[in-house]
Design an enzyme around this catalytic site. Structure first.
Site, mmCIF file in Angstrom:
data_model
loop_
_atom_site.group_PDB
_atom_site.id
_atom_site.type_symbol
_atom_site.label_atom_id
_atom_site.label_comp_id
_atom_site.label_asym_id
_atom_site.label_seq_id
_atom_site.Cartn_x
_atom_site.Cartn_y
_atom_site.Cartn_z
ATOM 1 N N LYS A 1 48.811 7.785 51.982
ATOM 2 C CA LYS A 1 48.487 8.379 53.389
ATOM 3 C C LYS A 1 47.650 9.765 52.912
ATOM 4 O O LYS A 1 47.688 9.485 51.919
ATOM 5 C CB LYS A 1 49.978 8.994 53.904
ATOM 6 C CG LYS A 1 50.375 9.499 52.539
ATOM 7 C CD LYS A 1 52.235 10.380 53.839
ATOM 8 C CE LYS A 1 52.724 10.719 52.863
ATOM 9 N NZ LYS A 1 54.580 11.343 52.836
ATOM 10 N N ARG B 1 64.177 14.465 59.732
ATOM 11 C CA ARG B 1 63.362 14.465 60.214
ATOM 12 C C ARG B 1 62.698 13.688 61.449
ATOM 13 O O ARG B 1 63.042 13.951 61.909
ATOM 14 C CB ARG B 1 62.347 14.188 58.912
ATOM 15 C CG ARG B 1 61.797 15.477 57.559
ATOM 16 C CD ARG B 1 60.979 16.052 56.813
ATOM 17 N NE ARG B 1 60.699 13.928 56.295
ATOM 18 C CZ ARG B 1 59.940 14.306 55.226
ATOM 19 N NH1 ARG B 1 59.136 14.643 54.830
ATOM 20 N NH2 ARG B 1 59.666 13.076 54.378
ATOM 21 N N TYR C 1 38.246 41.848 45.343
ATOM 22 C CA TYR C 1 38.567 42.707 46.794
ATOM 23 C C TYR C 1 39.858 43.435 46.415
ATOM 24 O O TYR C 1 40.690 43.600 46.151
ATOM 25 C CB TYR C 1 38.681 41.719 48.113
ATOM 26 C CG TYR C 1 37.940 41.144 48.653
ATOM 27 C CD1 TYR C 1 36.771 41.366 49.084
ATOM 28 C CD2 TYR C 1 38.278 39.592 49.107
ATOM 29 C CE1 TYR C 1 35.278 41.332 49.712
ATOM 30 C CE2 TYR C 1 36.840 38.588 49.011
ATOM 31 C CZ TYR C 1 35.814 39.759 50.025
ATOM 32 O OH TYR C 1 34.857 38.768 50.038
ATOM 33 N N MET D 1 37.561 33.212 49.104
ATOM 34 C CA MET D 1 36.915 31.739 50.398
ATOM 35 C C MET D 1 36.243 30.797 49.128
ATOM 36 O O MET D 1 37.091 29.860 49.388
ATOM 37 C CB MET D 1 36.497 32.082 51.337
ATOM 38 C CG MET D 1 36.566 31.294 52.082
ATOM 39 S SD MET D 1 35.090 31.428 53.170
ATOM 40 C CE MET D 1 36.652 32.393 54.422
#
Length: 422
Positions: free
Chosen positions: A40, A137, A259, A307
């Site tokens: 998967k 689930r 940052y 990013m």
């Protein structure tokens, strides 16, 4: 198309020989009847188009995916064998599953009724049925199982291949809660029509054989993820994530890096900027915590994870040792995926899928050894029309003698990986 590492973006190098080794390690350990591969999420991000044919050549006949489109993709790769879709009939009705030879793993009573209706109208239909033994689930809960036991005609027309359940503590099969789930699952299936029982995933295969039952669904172990650190499994890392160095600079004490001044240098230090970030799946949690393998040593992450960039302090590696164009390893043989994931506070599979599904892929077979000790020839870069066809897929395909699955000890006519008594 060059098989070299990219100089301006991260690359994940996938070792198909390692996946072959891991398949053998799992198959040699498992004592049940059927062992299948969980592919998967595009084979955990490593590329089902490459992984599925490889495993098929080594004898895998059962493939497990999450959704219907993935099942269709796998069916095109392996026209024979069984393809199970874990999300049941959500993506396609029972008739489409029949048409394409796909086995839905039914997730509730509603799907059971839909499948039975199809079978009554058009003949027997192969299905598996998920039983919710405690994970809460998908699957039939205790009340639904009781109704099924009392009304077996609900299965009319259905060829039930397997009863399936999933453990809530996958890394610790012997946890009390898992033992309770197994007891519940066994009690239920003892009273249901006979079919294979599937509870085992990667960690169960390496646990006591009482966990093996009839069918195993193995994912993590195939891709080199050690799901049970307390019991070494002899697996080979199948993926190496690397990123190129873009710039190296020496900065004075007091310099802010990243940052919002995410890191302030307490001394003069040498900082390398790497082309990788959260846009490539790298966890933001590695800010000021993670490390990379580079130039024969380890370098800590300093500042945040942006990013597409991170910074690492390479001062301790020695003056001039790190240069632009070199590649740092984020995880691989020199820095284990499990270790990096633990630092980030996440599961190894989560980190693998997040990164592998985002970055440039590169495949290799070179210089690996199969369990018998036979050297697998080095792979060569794809050229010509084949390379043009592969362009745009986000991968560097490799070919040559090293890619032929037969060099892994299997063949395209390998017998099915079945443990049934003959």
């Amino acid at each position: 198309m060059s098989a070299a590492l990219s100089l301006d973006r991260p690359t994940i190098t996938i070792d198909l020989a390692a996946i072959g080794h891991n398949w053998r390690a799992v198959a040699s350990r498992y004592q049940g009847r059927h062992i299948g591969a969980v592919v998967k999420n595009d084979a955990y991000g490593l590329g089902a188009a490459q992984v599925v044919p490889l495993l098929s050549s080594l004898g895998c006949r059962d493939f497990w995916v999450d959704h219907f489109q993935a099942a269709l993709d796998v069916r095109r790769l392996v026209p024979t064998g069984r393809v199970f879709v874990l999300n049941g009939l959500a993506g396609a009705d029972a008739a489409r599953c029949r048409t394409h030879g796909i086995v839905p793993v039914l997730v509730d009573e509603r799907e059971l009724r839909l499948a039975s209706t199809e079978a009554r109208r058009h003949g027997p239909l192969q299905v598996a049925i998920h039983l919710d033994s405690g994970l809460t689930r998908v699957g039939l809960d205790a009340a639904a199982v009781s109704r099924l036991i009392a009304q077996p005609d609900l299965l009319h027309g259905l060829d039930v291949i397997a009863w399936v359940t999933h453990l809530g503590r996958f890394a610790d099969p012997d946890a009390t809660e898992n033992v309770e789930q197994r007891a519940r699952f066994t009690a239920w299936t003892d009273r249901l029509p006979r079919a294979a029982r599937s509870i085992a995933t990667s960690s169960c295969v390496f646990a006591d054989s009482s966990w093996h039952m009839d069918m195993a669904r193995v994912g993590s172990a195939l891709y080199g993820v050690d799901t049970t650190p307390s019991a070494p499994q002899g697996l080979m890392p199948a993926a190496t994530l690397s990123a190129p160095v873009l710039r190296v600079a020496t900065v004075p004490a007091g310099t802010e890096i990243g940052y919002a001044g995410g890191f302030r240098a307490s001394r003069s230090c040498t900082v390398a900027t790497l082309a990788i970030g959260y846009g490539d799946g790298l966890p933001f949690a590695l800010a000021n915590r993670g490390q990379v393998a580079l130039a024969g040593g380890l370098a800590p992450v300093v500042g945040g994870v942006s990013m597409g960039l991170i910074s690492v302090d390479v001062t301790a590696l020695g003056e001039g040792r790190v240069q632009p164009g070199m590649h740092a390893v984020l995880f691989g043989a020199d820095l284990r995926l499990e270790q990096v994931a633990a630092t980030a506070g996440m599961a190894p599979n989560a980190l693998l899928v997040a990164c592998a599904s985002q970055v440039h892929r590169r495949y290799r077979m070179g210089d690996a050894l199969d369990p018998a000790g036979t050297t697998i020839p080095g792979a060569t870069a794809m050229t010509g029309a084949d390379a043009d066809a592969a362009a745009g897929t986000g991968t560097d395909a490799v070919t040559g003698p090293g890619v032929d699955p037969r060099h892994l000890g299997g063949s395209r006519h390998a017998p099915a990986m079945s443990k049934e008594a003959s």
